[in-house]
Write an enzyme that holds these catalytic residues in place. Structure first.
Site, PDB file in Angstrom:
ATOM      1  N   LYS A 129       7.637  22.549 -14.644  1.00 26.15           N
ATOM      2  CA  LYS A 129       6.827  21.403 -14.154  1.00 26.15           C
ATOM      3  C   LYS A 129       6.482  21.306 -12.695  1.00 26.15           C
ATOM      4  CE  LYS A 129       5.352  16.930 -14.725  1.00 26.15           C
ATOM      5  NZ  LYS A 129       5.495  15.616 -15.248  1.00 26.15           N
ATOM      6  N   HIS A 188       8.423   7.955 -27.526  1.00 24.70           N
ATOM      7  CA  HIS A 188       7.212   8.520 -26.813  1.00 24.70           C
ATOM      8  C   HIS A 188       7.419  10.056 -27.270  1.00 24.70           C
ATOM      9  CE1 HIS A 188       4.345  10.326 -23.903  1.00 24.70           C
ATOM     10  NE2 HIS A 188       5.213  11.189 -23.359  1.00 24.70           N
ATOM     11  N   ASN A 229      -0.222  18.224 -21.368  1.00 26.95           N
ATOM     12  CA  ASN A 229      -0.557  17.010 -22.294  1.00 26.95           C
ATOM     13  C   ASN A 229      -0.691  17.752 -23.501  1.00 26.95           C
ATOM     14  OD1 ASN A 229      -0.643  14.939 -20.228  1.00 26.95           O
ATOM     15  ND2 ASN A 229      -2.753  15.631 -19.717  1.00 26.95           N
ATOM     16  N   GLU A 275      -4.406  16.962 -11.702  1.00 33.51           N
ATOM     17  CA  GLU A 275      -4.785  17.590 -13.026  1.00 33.51           C
ATOM     18  C   GLU A 275      -6.143  17.818 -13.157  1.00 33.51           C
ATOM     19  OE1 GLU A 275      -2.592  15.258 -16.112  1.00 33.51           O
ATOM     20  OE2 GLU A 275      -4.505  15.269 -17.248  1.00 33.51           O
ATOM     21  N   ARG A 290      -2.771  21.401 -14.895  1.00 32.14           N
ATOM     22  CA  ARG A 290      -1.998  20.395 -15.149  1.00 32.14           C
ATOM     23  C   ARG A 290      -2.149  19.749 -16.844  1.00 32.14           C
ATOM     24  NH1 ARG A 290       1.016  15.845 -11.545  1.00 32.14           N
ATOM     25  NH2 ARG A 290       2.225  14.884 -13.248  1.00 32.14           N
ATOM     26  N   GLU A 334       9.442  17.323 -25.259  1.00 33.79           N
ATOM     27  CA  GLU A 334       8.943  17.702 -23.922  1.00 33.79           C
ATOM     28  C   GLU A 334       9.281  19.194 -23.418  1.00 33.79           C
ATOM     29  OE1 GLU A 334       6.349  15.907 -23.042  1.00 33.79           O
ATOM     30  OE2 GLU A 334       6.493  13.959 -23.165  1.00 33.79           O
ATOM     31  N   HIS A 361      -0.053   9.839 -27.864  1.00 32.36           N
ATOM     32  CA  HIS A 361      -0.781   8.573 -27.388  1.00 32.36           C
ATOM     33  C   HIS A 361      -1.296   7.583 -28.371  1.00 32.36           C
ATOM     34  CE1 HIS A 361      -0.648  10.051 -22.805  1.00 32.36           C
ATOM     35  NE2 HIS A 361       0.786   9.783 -23.322  1.00 32.36           N
ATOM     36  N   HIS A 401      -0.135  15.063 -26.620  1.00 35.79           N
ATOM     37  CA  HIS A 401      -0.183  14.030 -25.999  1.00 35.79           C
ATOM     38  C   HIS A 401      -1.511  13.189 -26.655  1.00 35.79           C
ATOM     39  CE1 HIS A 401       3.117  15.544 -23.836  1.00 35.79           C
ATOM     40  NE2 HIS A 401       3.260  14.036 -23.095  1.00 35.79           N
ATOM     41  N   ARG A 454       0.792  -1.090  -0.090  1.00 37.70           N
ATOM     42  CA  ARG A 454       0.141   0.010   0.004  1.00 37.70           C
ATOM     43  C   ARG A 454       0.870   1.254   0.049  1.00 37.70           C
ATOM     44  NH1 ARG A 454      -2.966  -3.094   3.657  1.00 37.70           N
ATOM     45  NH2 ARG A 454      -4.890  -4.177   2.612  1.00 37.70           N
ATOM     46  N   LYS A 501       3.132  11.202 -11.488  1.00 34.22           N
ATOM     47  CA  LYS A 501       2.188  10.463 -12.396  1.00 34.22           C
ATOM     48  C   LYS A 501       3.123   9.117 -12.546  1.00 34.22           C
ATOM     49  CE  LYS A 501      -0.752  13.439 -15.003  1.00 34.22           C
ATOM     50  NZ  LYS A 501      -0.830  13.927 -16.637  1.00 34.22           N
TER      51      LYS A 501
END
Ligand code: NAD
Ligand code: GLY
Length: 362
Positions: free
Chosen positions: A226, A264, A244, A236, A240, A184, A251, A247, A120, A142
């Site tokens: 960042k 990526h 993206n 987000e 935030r 990025e 993606h 993206h 956990r 993330k």
């Protein structure tokens, strides 16, 4: 060395940036809860940097277990994650045994998710060794893995206790990976810093030539952006999402052509140009601005043309995006260079025109 802070109250943490930090165990050891840690890395990074890191920690009395995973985006999946749980359990790692991610964004995302879920949640430390990981993925919490139906679809927000970005590790990074990281970096200029975008136009050749001062500056400015964005909106729910940019298309490209075929950063680069094109179709950007963006992306050695997956396939893949709300696609678009916003209600014909443009160029 420069140190920035991600301001998240009691969970605030430092980002140390500089050459040779890997051998400075004292930057990591105060963040450990016991003198034992699990270093998660891969078969490419381990021969380069595992021993120096272990030695630095051993110098401070910390022993490490090593978990060396197969390399590659296509291995950022459930099977590899399970391999990590097996190793943590069979080495009797405890709730206070820290997980240290040593590698690029794939290792950082996967190790972070393992740290978030093993017993956990155990202490987590990021030691990023690619440009992309140093400017983006190691900061902000993330974590996750890919699913065959969608990129980064399984994961958790889980912040590290410290990020140690040793810029000397970039000396061994292949050129193609360095360029992927620049996607990025360019993103930060586009979404919130026009002056940085102009600096990148003037210095992209220095970055490609691995000029240490230029790289250190680009990493510092990127991490500053960042850190500010994550501090303002960790989960987000607002600003935030602007991180993206490119993206949604990117993606879809990665999943559509098969994880690992395009890097990526390459997919994000082509996605940024598509997002700029869509911004123009909505009347936000002018043609010359789109050209300027594509020009910088191209000069960084990144693809400006997306692969032709077919509009239907793009729409299907983009429908599995974490920005989708109530089934509606949302795009990060540029109002101008240096200013972005999230747009829902983009008319589908305009999206199709942008995708048709991609098909023409492919
Ligand atoms: P990567 O982790 O696959 O690393 C790229 C390649 O470089 C790999 O082959 C790796 O083994 C090798 N490598 C790493 N460091 C090296 C070094 N110093 N010298 C030589 N080789 C080295 O790819 P990446 O570009 O670092 O990360 C991409 C991943 O990051 C994607 O999965 C993406 O989804 C994720 N990402 C996450 C976030 C986030 O906020 N969590 C943000 C952006 C990207
Ligand atoms: N890379 C996008 C984010 O961290 O939010």
């Amino acid at each position: 060395m420069e140190t920035l802070t991600v301001g998240l109250g009691e969970r605030s943490y430092p980002i140390h940036i500089g050459a040779g930090l890997l051998s400075r165990g004292e930057l990591i050891i105060p963040h450990l809860a016991q003198p034992r840690a699990a270093i998660i890395t891969n078969s490419v990074v381990a021969p380069l940097y595992l021993d120096p890191l272990k030695k630095a920690l051993a110098g401070g009395g910390v022993s490490c277990i090593e978990i060396v995973l197969p390399d590659g985006e296509e291995r950022k999946n459930w099977e590899t994650l399970n391999q990590v749980y097996d190793a943590l359990l069979s080495s009797r790692c405890e709730r206070s045994t820290a997980v240290i991610a040593l590698g690029g964004g794939v290792i950082g995302d996967l190790a972070g998710f393992a740290a978030s879920s093993y017993q956990r949640g155990v202490p987590f430390i990021q030691v990023p060794t690619t440009l992309l990981a140093q400017v983006d993925s190691s900061v902000g919490g993330k974590t996750g893995i890919n699913h065959p139906l969608g990129k980064n679809m399984i994961g958790a927000f889980y912040q590290p206790r410290v990020v140690l970005a040793d810029t000397a590790t970039l000396n061994t990074l292949p050129d193609r990976e360095l360029k992927a990281g620049l996607a990025e970096v360019i993103k930060y200029g586009l979404i919130r810093d026009f002056a940085f975008f102009e600096w990148l136009e003037a210095h992209v050749d220095h970055l490609l030539a691995r000029d240490p001062e230029a790289l250190a500056y680009a990493i510092r400015v990127s991490c500053q952006h960042k850190a500010e964005v994550v501090a303002a909106d960790e989960r987000e729910s607002g600003v935030r999402a602007l991180l993206n940019l490119g993206h949604t298309f990117g993606h879809a490209i990665e999943a559509g052509i098969g994880y690992g075929k395009w890097l990526h950063g390459e997919a994000v680069a082509a996605g940024i140009v598509l997002a700029a094109d869509l911004s123009r179709r909505l009347g936000y950007l002018g043609g010359p601005e789109v050209e300027r963006i594509a020009n910088l992306v191209g000069r960084a050695g990144l693809p400006v043309k997306a692969p032709d997956l077919g509009s239907d396939r793009y729409l299907e893949l983009m429908g599995v995006d974490k920005k989708v709300v109530s089934g509606k696609l949302r795009f990060v678009l540029l109002k101008k260079i240096g200013l972005a916003e999230v747009c829902s209600d983009v008319p589908e014909p305009l999206i199709l025109e942008t995708l048709a443009g991609a098909a023409l160029h492919a």
